[in-house]
Design a protein around this motif. Structure first.
Motif, PDB file in Angstrom:
ATOM      1  N   LEU A   1       0.847  -1.201   0.000  1.00 51.33           N
ATOM      2  CA  LEU A   1       0.000   0.000   0.000  1.00 51.33           C
ATOM      3  C   LEU A   1       0.878   1.245   0.000  1.00 51.33           C
ATOM      4  N   SER A   2       0.468   2.272  -0.700  1.00 51.66           N
ATOM      5  CA  SER A   2       1.283   3.491  -0.794  1.00 51.66           C
ATOM      6  C   SER A   2       1.202   4.342   0.469  1.00 51.66           C
ATOM      7  N   HIS A   3       0.334   3.987   1.399  1.00 49.69           N
ATOM      8  CA  HIS A   3       0.228   4.737   2.661  1.00 49.69           C
ATOM      9  C   HIS A   3       0.107   3.753   3.832  1.00 49.69           C
ATOM     10  N   TYR A   4       0.510   4.227   4.999  1.00 50.84           N
ATOM     11  CA  TYR A   4       0.427   3.407   6.212  1.00 50.84           C
ATOM     12  C   TYR A   4      -1.026   3.228   6.617  1.00 50.84           C
ATOM     13  N   GLU A   5      -1.374   2.014   6.979  1.00 54.37           N
ATOM     14  CA  GLU A   5      -2.742   1.713   7.400  1.00 54.37           C
ATOM     15  C   GLU A   5      -2.695   0.972   8.739  1.00 54.37           C
ATOM     16  N   HIS A   6      -3.163   1.651   9.794  1.00 57.54           N
ATOM     17  CA  HIS A   6      -3.185   1.040  11.128  1.00 57.54           C
ATOM     18  C   HIS A   6      -4.033  -0.238  11.089  1.00 57.54           C
ATOM     19  N   GLY A   7      -3.489  -1.307  11.681  1.00 59.17           N
ATOM     20  CA  GLY A   7      -4.215  -2.571  11.699  1.00 59.17           C
ATOM     21  C   GLY A   7      -3.822  -3.502  10.559  1.00 59.17           C
ATOM     22  N   LEU A   8      -3.330  -2.920   9.479  1.00 61.55           N
ATOM     23  CA  LEU A   8      -2.875  -3.728   8.346  1.00 61.55           C
ATOM     24  C   LEU A   8      -1.366  -3.937   8.421  1.00 61.55           C
ATOM     25  N   HIS A   9      -0.668  -2.878   8.856  1.00 60.48           N
ATOM     26  CA  HIS A   9       0.790  -2.941   9.029  1.00 60.48           C
ATOM     27  C   HIS A   9       1.098  -2.984  10.523  1.00 60.48           C
ATOM     28  N   ALA A  10       2.167  -3.684  10.885  1.00 56.88           N
ATOM     29  CA  ALA A  10       2.549  -3.802  12.303  1.00 56.88           C
ATOM     30  C   ALA A  10       2.783  -2.423  12.914  1.00 56.88           C
ATOM     31  N   ASP A  11       3.482  -1.566  12.196  1.00 53.81           N
ATOM     32  CA  ASP A  11       3.719  -0.177  12.612  1.00 53.81           C
ATOM     33  C   ASP A  11       4.262   0.584  11.407  1.00 53.81           C
ATOM     34  N   ARG A  12       4.486   1.898  11.600  1.00 57.87           N
ATOM     35  CA  ARG A  12       4.949   2.719  10.473  1.00 57.87           C
ATOM     36  C   ARG A  12       6.316   2.271   9.946  1.00 57.87           C
ATOM     37  N   ALA A  13       7.182   1.866  10.844  1.00 58.87           N
ATOM     38  CA  ALA A  13       8.519   1.439  10.429  1.00 58.87           C
ATOM     39  C   ALA A  13       8.435   0.190   9.550  1.00 58.87           C
ATOM     40  N   ALA A  14       7.573  -0.753   9.929  1.00 61.57           N
ATOM     41  CA  ALA A  14       7.411  -1.978   9.132  1.00 61.57           C
ATOM     42  C   ALA A  14       6.857  -1.650   7.756  1.00 61.57           C
ATOM     43  N   TRP A  15       5.879  -0.716   7.714  1.00 57.76           N
ATOM     44  CA  TRP A  15       5.321  -0.302   6.433  1.00 57.76           C
ATOM     45  C   TRP A  15       6.391   0.357   5.553  1.00 57.76           C
ATOM     46  N   LYS A  16       7.196   1.258   6.155  1.00 55.38           N
ATOM     47  CA  LYS A  16       8.231   1.953   5.376  1.00 55.38           C
ATOM     48  C   LYS A  16       9.247   0.972   4.811  1.00 55.38           C
ATOM     49  N   GLN A  17       9.595  -0.028   5.605  1.00 52.00           N
ATOM     50  CA  GLN A  17      10.548  -1.029   5.125  1.00 52.00           C
ATOM     51  C   GLN A  17       9.940  -1.824   3.965  1.00 52.00           C
ATOM     52  N   GLN A  18       8.676  -2.197   4.112  1.00 49.18           N
ATOM     53  CA  GLN A  18       7.987  -2.927   3.046  1.00 49.18           C
ATOM     54  C   GLN A  18       7.922  -2.077   1.776  1.00 49.18           C
ATOM     55  N   LEU A  19       7.603  -0.787   1.951  1.00 53.46           N
ATOM     56  CA  LEU A  19       7.486   0.134   0.817  1.00 53.46           C
ATOM     57  C   LEU A  19       8.815   0.273   0.081  1.00 53.46           C
ATOM     58  N   ARG A  20       9.903   0.338   0.852  1.00 50.74           N
ATOM     59  CA  ARG A  20      11.237   0.489   0.249  1.00 50.74           C
ATOM     60  C   ARG A  20      11.585  -0.689  -0.662  1.00 50.74           C
ATOM     61  N   HIS A  21      11.148  -1.881  -0.291  1.00 51.86           N
ATOM     62  CA  HIS A  21      11.543  -3.081  -1.022  1.00 51.86           C
ATOM     63  C   HIS A  21      10.527  -3.529  -2.066  1.00 51.86           C
ATOM     64  N   ALA A  22       9.315  -2.997  -2.007  1.00 53.00           N
ATOM     65  CA  ALA A  22       8.261  -3.453  -2.931  1.00 53.00           C
ATOM     66  C   ALA A  22       8.443  -2.824  -4.313  1.00 53.00           C
ATOM     67  N   PRO A  23       8.391  -3.626  -5.386  1.00 50.94           N
ATOM     68  CA  PRO A  23       8.499  -3.074  -6.733  1.00 50.94           C
ATOM     69  C   PRO A  23       7.179  -2.495  -7.251  1.00 50.94           C
ATOM     70  N   ALA A  24       6.110  -2.623  -6.448  1.00 48.31           N
ATOM     71  CA  ALA A  24       4.813  -2.091  -6.878  1.00 48.31           C
ATOM     72  C   ALA A  24       4.099  -1.474  -5.681  1.00 48.31           C
ATOM     73  N   ARG A  25       3.265  -0.466  -5.969  1.00 48.57           N
ATOM     74  CA  ARG A  25       2.486   0.224  -4.932  1.00 48.57           C
ATOM     75  C   ARG A  25       1.031   0.282  -5.345  1.00 48.57           C
ATOM     76  N   VAL A  26       0.174   0.185  -4.356  1.00 54.64           N
ATOM     77  CA  VAL A  26      -1.265   0.241  -4.606  1.00 54.64           C
ATOM     78  C   VAL A  26      -1.866   1.449  -3.919  1.00 54.64           C
ATOM     79  N   GLN A  27      -2.694   2.176  -4.661  1.00 52.41           N
ATOM     80  CA  GLN A  27      -3.543   3.238  -4.098  1.00 52.41           C
ATOM     81  C   GLN A  27      -4.979   2.920  -4.487  1.00 52.41           C
ATOM     82  N   TRP A  28      -5.880   3.214  -3.577  1.00 57.30           N
ATOM     83  CA  TRP A  28      -7.311   3.081  -3.870  1.00 57.30           C
ATOM     84  C   TRP A  28      -7.876   4.497  -3.914  1.00 57.30           C
ATOM     85  N   ASP A  29      -8.173   4.968  -5.107  1.00 57.54           N
ATOM     86  CA  ASP A  29      -8.659   6.333  -5.279  1.00 57.54           C
ATOM     87  C   ASP A  29     -10.124   6.334  -5.686  1.00 57.54           C
ATOM     88  N   PRO A  30     -10.861   7.391  -5.313  1.00 57.64           N
ATOM     89  CA  PRO A  30     -12.292   7.419  -5.655  1.00 57.64           C
ATOM     90  C   PRO A  30     -12.524   7.239  -7.151  1.00 57.64           C
TER      91      PRO A  30
END
Length: 197
Positions: free
Chosen positions: A90-119
């Motif tokens: 996910l392109s943004h941190y989501e409480h409850g989905l990610h362990a914490d912000r640091a875990a999300w940032k690490q995942q984001l750094r290594h992921a070759p793809a990002r997902v956004q859900w826009d209206p």
């Protein structure tokens, strides 16, 4: 039937998915002519693909925004599309989905793809109460997209202009009739579990 908050809606076949992008003519026209992205298309940059035609129209202003005058329908393999989803964050941190912000940032750094859900957008490009997928591809994912997954590239700028003209004329029924059909994409929960807040 009520739409779920997040859903992938896309034109698709048994083997392909159609996504949309908009580029300046010096990239878009050769890509559509040759069916491959030209050397000017930077494979080392993040590129965003959108399965929703109307969301693309919102983003590029019906092909009128500078640098986005050529609207492309890019048919890619379902195998590649699903690879990107499996390797996305996910392109943004989501409480409850990610362990914490640091875990999300690490995942984001290594992921070759990002997902956004826009209206999702209506024909007047106003936001709807449910969201559609935007998929950002970088590094390995961007290279695979350009060089392995792409099946065909079509210039749909004339379609964008025709639909826009009908919307401006107030003929929403005719405009709606020209829209590409985008039924729900059959993505199982395993594919999207980490990607839906």
């Amino acid at each position: 039937m009520e739409e779920p908050k997040q859903r992938i809606r896309a034109r698709h076949t048994a083997t392909t998915v159609t996504v949309y992008q908009a580029y300046a003519p010096h990239i878009g026209l050769p890509a559509a002519r040759d069916g491959v992205f030209p050397p000017a298309w930077k494979r080392d940059r993040m590129t965003w693909i959108k399965p929703s035609f109307l969301w693309m129209m919102y983003r590029c202003g019906w092909g009128t925004k500078e640098g986005q005058e050529t609207v492309l329908a890019v048919e890619i393999s379902r195998e590649g599309f699903e690879w990107a989803l499996r390797h996305a964050c996910l392109s943004h941190y989501e409480h409850g989905l990610h362990a914490d912000r640091a875990a999300w940032k690490q995942q984001l750094r290594h992921a070759p793809a990002r997902v956004q859900w826009d209206p999702e957008r209506d024909l007047r490009l106003q936001p709807l109460p449910y969201r559609s997928l935007q998929l950002g591809l970088a590094g390995e994912a961007a290279r695979r997209y350009a060089d392995e997954w792409t099946v065909s590239i079509t210039d749909v700028t004339p379609l964008a202009r025709e639909v826009h003209a009908l919307v401006r004329a107030g003929d929403l029924t005719a405009a709606r009739g020209l829209l590409p059909e985008e039924p729900p994409y059959p993505a199982d929960d395993g594919l999207l579990a980490r990607l839906r807040p």
